[in-house]
Design a protein around this motif. Structure first.
Motif, short mmCIF file in Angstrom:
data_model
loop_
_atom_site.label_atom_id
_atom_site.label_comp_id
_atom_site.label_asym_id
_atom_site.label_seq_id
_atom_site.Cartn_x
_atom_site.Cartn_y
_atom_site.Cartn_z
N ILE A 196 -2.36 -5.12 5.47
CA ILE A 196 -2.99 -4.97 6.78
C ILE A 196 -3.07 -3.47 7.10
CG2 ILE A 196 -2.85 -5.53 9.26
CD1 ILE A 196 -3.10 -8.01 7.61
N HIS A 219 -14.47 -13.31 -4.43
CA HIS A 219 -14.72 -11.94 -3.99
C HIS A 219 -14.13 -11.79 -2.58
CE1 HIS A 219 -17.04 -8.25 -3.16
NE2 HIS A 219 -17.03 -8.13 -4.47
N PRO A 220 -13.55 -10.62 -2.28
CA PRO A 220 -12.91 -10.48 -0.96
C PRO A 220 -13.88 -10.54 0.21
CG PRO A 220 -12.83 -8.42 -2.22
CD PRO A 220 -13.30 -9.47 -3.16
N GLU A 221 -15.16 -10.62 -0.07
CA GLU A 221 -16.14 -10.83 0.99
C GLU A 221 -15.93 -9.91 2.17
OE1 GLU A 221 -16.39 -14.99 2.16
OE2 GLU A 221 -15.19 -15.40 0.39
N PRO A 222 -16.22 -8.66 2.00
CA PRO A 222 -15.99 -7.74 3.12
C PRO A 222 -16.75 -8.18 4.36
CG PRO A 222 -17.07 -6.63 1.25
CD PRO A 222 -16.85 -8.04 0.85
N LEU A 223 -16.02 -8.20 5.46
CA LEU A 223 -16.65 -8.61 6.72
C LEU A 223 -17.23 -7.40 7.46
CD1 LEU A 223 -14.09 -11.23 7.97
CD2 LEU A 223 -16.08 -11.53 6.51
N ILE A 224 -16.67 -6.23 7.15
CA ILE A 224 -17.26 -5.03 7.74
C ILE A 224 -17.44 -4.03 6.62
CG2 ILE A 224 -16.16 -5.37 9.98
CD1 ILE A 224 -14.21 -3.11 9.15
N ARG A 260 -6.37 -5.01 10.53
CA ARG A 260 -7.32 -5.78 9.73
C ARG A 260 -6.80 -6.01 8.32
NH1 ARG A 260 -12.59 -5.94 11.79
NH2 ARG A 260 -12.87 -4.64 13.65
N THR A 261 -7.22 -7.12 7.75
CA THR A 261 -6.84 -7.42 6.36
C THR A 261 -7.56 -6.47 5.41
OG1 THR A 261 -8.63 -9.01 6.24
CG2 THR A 261 -6.46 -9.86 6.80
N LEU A 262 -6.85 -6.13 4.33
CA LEU A 262 -7.40 -5.25 3.30
C LEU A 262 -7.93 -6.03 2.09
CD1 LEU A 262 -4.58 -2.58 3.46
CD2 LEU A 262 -7.00 -2.10 3.87
N GLY A 263 -7.69 -7.33 2.08
CA GLY A 263 -8.05 -8.10 0.89
C GLY A 263 -6.98 -8.00 -0.19
N PHE A 296 -13.51 -2.52 3.24
CA PHE A 296 -12.53 -1.99 4.19
C PHE A 296 -11.29 -1.65 3.38
CE2 PHE A 296 -8.95 -2.80 7.17
CZ PHE A 296 -9.25 -1.82 8.11
N GLU A 324 0.85 -1.19 0.00
CA GLU A 324 0.00 0.00 0.00
C GLU A 324 0.88 1.24 0.00
OE1 GLU A 324 -2.36 -3.09 0.23
OE2 GLU A 324 -0.99 -2.81 1.90
N TYR A 358 -14.20 -4.13 -1.47
CA TYR A 358 -13.52 -4.63 -0.28
C TYR A 358 -14.21 -4.27 1.04
CZ TYR A 358 -9.73 -5.77 -3.45
OH TYR A 358 -9.00 -6.30 -4.47
N PRO A 416 -9.73 -12.66 2.72
CA PRO A 416 -10.91 -11.79 2.75
C PRO A 416 -10.56 -10.46 3.39
CG PRO A 416 -11.10 -13.54 4.38
CD PRO A 416 -9.89 -13.84 3.56
N ALA A 417 -11.32 -9.45 3.09
CA ALA A 417 -11.06 -8.10 3.62
C ALA A 417 -11.77 -7.87 4.95
CB ALA A 417 -11.53 -7.06 2.61
N GLY A 418 -11.16 -7.05 5.77
CA GLY A 418 -11.82 -6.58 6.99
C GLY A 418 -11.69 -7.51 8.18
#
Lengths: 340, 340, 340, 340
Positions: free
Chosen positions: C68, B332-337, C72-75, A114, A15, A112, C29-31
């Motif tokens: 990160i 898909h990165p499946e956003p958790l939040i 948290r993970t960014l995907g 996030f 990033e 994403y 996965p993201a988030g």
């Protein structure tokens, strides 16, 4: 995902304001003296837009972590990192942040959920540092095979590159008005053997188009006469074959841009790549939407370039080198008989 | 090689005058009623350039060999073949045959050493029959998700599509002079959700560019404002975000062509695809080289089209459908939040 | 090459005594809050062979470079590196070095021509540090879906794991005689949903077998009853189906090891993985060949383990986690109708 | 999904009682005379378990649709189909059908929701016809490079192959009791050059293990001394290097089975492959569950084999040939310097 190529594989990571950015390059031949100065020059060119003969590299210092022993490639993955020395503190309030128009803020958010808000995170053009490093390695392999890659400015703001003064004035005028301009890069690949590229699903033209379109801000690609050929008569597009003095089959003209039926014909490969104007317009307040889905306004400040060219040329060259080397390493049908 | 896609995979096979051409489609969802009439219509459109509402399919009869049971997809590979009913006898003398200028004869020869000379072999545009079949299947899946794809003629020989009369005259004039014309197709993809596409190496824009550039005769691709954006000011390219009545984030304009940072933003995806003029110029004798590397002349006879459009529209749509479905099926990165 | 997986991709890099080793993990996965302690515990377990509850991590300190933000993970790709703190000076004379029997020295030489002789270079089991880091990340995603992975010692030197005393004596006896022993790991994957795995080319059993066989020193893999089933009668191998109290379809026995037709059936997945004895036999002088192709002798000194187990268990678990997550992220045929 | 290989790609398609089964083979070299008799012999061997010298091929008649011109390969995809002449009418009632224990009925149902119930559909071992065709093509390419592949019965029902009489009695006894037996195939690959295989993620051993494990009924794979090595001392496993009369580096023994560190060492590659007993037990009534999730019983009738060997040998050889050719076509690190 984040890997370019099938036979020569470049994975980039990082990033814009994280700890580091970099790449892992898998598929380098073994036993080759790696020219680290060439990598430094390519990074310089990306950073300043100039041919990068200077030795100053106070930023973008890269470290090679693997794949090299006693200065030579091992044929194993070459991991290279560049620390983000200006990584800013995490003083952002992403929840409240607005989507910058024409940037990737909203689409990344949609994908994403996030994201790293610091300087665009991974959507920043800083990600291309990893590509430029990998491209410089690929270019070195190509150079050994007599293949050279060069990108230059073809147009800026609709003005031909030859008209240097007018371009400088146009950029200055845009800047003074808080505006930006786009441009077109001309890519040339010389020394290609004929017969490279797969004719249906992995056409060399398709691979190059994808490589260029994967560069931030690129909105168009054409090969040879490109869009002009769409309005031309067929009789004016003929590339006649002849036997050159060295015995090679050549064409007298190169409307095709060095690729016919998706395969190189041994002529110079020529592409034009269209970059949109930089999306960040300094000092303008624009209506937009924030991450909570509420209308708001945004004013994108800071000092920014007024035109992505000529700095993007280093990225164009890098993606071309990665793509051409990938095509060269693809299994060749190895003709067992030949009529020639 | 000969497979398009990673998550939705289409492999085509077949030579123009071999026993059959066809495709294997891997990745169809299971349990779906397959609309074979839609496949027939797409093949009709490819064959005649018209929307193909007619029921006549005396040629291009396709046979589905696998992957279907009781009219429904099994989720297993769907193999489809079309017999080449007009397969000519093998009365060619390839060793003596000359390379047709601007065709793929020479590059295929350089790559493979041994080629099928009958009607261009696998380099023939007939190969796209397999893509059109697969694209019609993909389009059916997309349709269920509310995504529709449409390609139409944007220009022919430099004349805008709206000016129908002039276009017809231009084509007739070219034909009467033994010449051909190129053209531009406009592709529109509607109903896309936001967040589709991978932002770095598998940008949706890059995948679409590669898909279009893999179509025979295509020499250029642009997305949204494309090459025009390269000469425009940034301030004239802004796609402002707003909240639509249905609560979705939308843009007021669409200079970006529905893709930002390589990811769909939910707006219409718009591409323009440049086709060069057909390379076969009837009744012209041109200097060239034969497969033994000797100078010779060639006269390409036969009845040929004067412009690849509008027949190519079916292929543009097919490649778009295959590409979009591949992107939709990617993990898909499946956003958790989410902040939205 | 150096990437595991298609949908969840792990690329490892690094030589045993180069600057660093590590991995790039693409497809998280993201988030998700990343549990870095879990990574540390897995590395500890790999380093000591023990469950690794301790906090000491004086070696194998890992640094996360990307992917990160705020924990948290960014995907985006997660790049992680571990510095090789004991990197030795380049005081080797590779030209004169002999091929160690049963190591990869000769085959690497045959493939690459130029290799890093320090501690086996990239052929060293130290390469698995990158896999263990990636595996710990994958395991965290799996854990959220209720899937747990555990490997334990099944046999060492032919002695069942339960007979702890005898195993310790056997290892001690081998060590005192300058010898080594092999062993078998038992892998258990619990909590799998039914329907995971592709039935023909990417069978879950095939993917797991490849993952295990890619671990240094592994020479055999079996699933469920494995080789025993080859000598058994079919009537003794039947896994009868029944409806469990929770309504799920279950089997009363598990000879199949949780996979039928290449697809998970929802039962525990069980594998056994055979490790050969460590190839380095301390203080033995053996005839061999050097890199110039001359007969010579070699004496492999140094302090080495006498058995690769139980340290290898962490690698078995890591490769299982990477493989299972890859299979879970593969496109699913999404049944549109179901009879159940 | 349904494609084996990366550099030499084999896609199979077809259901047991659909219109046809077959394969598309992508990556054959160009200009090679294709030995169609060799394909016929391989299919015969798969069908009868015998070396297939006979000319009778009244069933499994294959048709080559593409990729061949004047008897030679074009380097383009070779599509081959075999019609299912005994395709039964669709007189099944799948909704009511019960899951056969130890078959793939339930797992396919869990994955796809909708399946072809006729003879197992695509889960039938009939799918391997496509692999055998492709394998026969790959074997021909390998043969030109001096590589030969042979599989034979090693054990059946726990009885060594040499004890022919006892094996026949054991099979007869099982059959008379309505039971079945498993067995082990021994695979030998001779003529391999050293240096083939990628040492980390695409180890030759891992690729072969995956290929074998993808064959229906296979539950275990071992290379060289395999599971026996896990209980052996290291000192008894040493493969000493020496210089052979022809100047090649060889090993005096072959505990490693021709692969060290995932790369071929030039010795014979040896694998053992464990097949479970055939799951169909004639005339037995077993409790099971139907597709609506209700308890029921099933009696699997019909005439079936009592042991999958020796018919499976043709499939073992085919998968080995496909895998080895894929490894041979992978990009080689092309050492630029060498100490040997």
């Amino acid at each position: 995902m984040n890997t370019f190529g099938t036979y020569f594989r470049v994975t980039t990571f990082g990033e814009s304001h994280g700890a580091a950015i970099g790449c892992v390059v898998d598929g380098m031949p073994a036993g080759m003296v790696l020219d680290t100065e060439a990598i430094a020059r390519a990074l310089d060119r990306r950073r300043t837009g100039r041919p990068g003969t200077s030795q100053r590299r106070e930023t973008d210092e890269f470290e090679i972590l693997s794949g090299i022993y006693q200065g030579r490639t091992l044929g194993t993955p070459v991991a290279v990192i560049v620390r983000n020395t200006d990584a800013r503190p995490e003083d952002y309030a992403p929840a409240a942040e607005a989507f910058r128009p024409n940037h990737a803020d909203y689409t990344w958010h949609a994908r994403y959920g996030f994201t790293d808000p610091r300087g665009g995170g991974r959507a920043s053009a800083r990600e291309t540092v990893g590509r430029v490093i990998a491209g410089a390695m690929a270019a070195q392999v190509l150079h050994q095979r007599g293949i050279t890659i060069n990108a230059q400015v073809d147009e800026i703001g609709g003005i031909p590159a030859a008209d240097t003064d007018t371009i400088e004035k146009a950029i200055a005028a845009a800047r003074s008005e808080g505006d930006t301009v786009g441009g077109i890069a001309a890519l040339s690949i010389k020394g290609m053997p004929a017969g490279i590229g797969s004719p249906v699903a992995d056409k060399l033209s398709a691979a190059l188009a994808a490589a260029m379109m994967s560069i931030p801000a690129v909105k168009g690609v054409e090969i040879g006469d490109g869009f002009d050929s769409a309005s031309a008569r067929g009789s004016l597009q003929i590339d006649e074959f002849y036997i050159a003095d060295d015995g090679r089959v050549r064409t007298r003209t190169n409307h095709s841009g060095g690729i016919q039926g998706g395969i190189s014909n041994g002529e110079e490969i020529t592409l034009r790549v269209a970059f949109k104007p930089i999306a960040t317009l300094p000092r303008r307040t624009l209506p937009t939407v924030d991450r909570r889905g509420r209308p708001t306004t945004i004013c994108m400040g800071g000092r920014h370039d007024s035109c992505v060219l000529p700095r993007a040329l280093a990225v164009v060259e890098a993606m071309a080198a990665i793509t051409i080397l990938d095509a060269l390493l693809a299994p060749h049908p190895e003709p067992l008989i030949s009529y020639l």
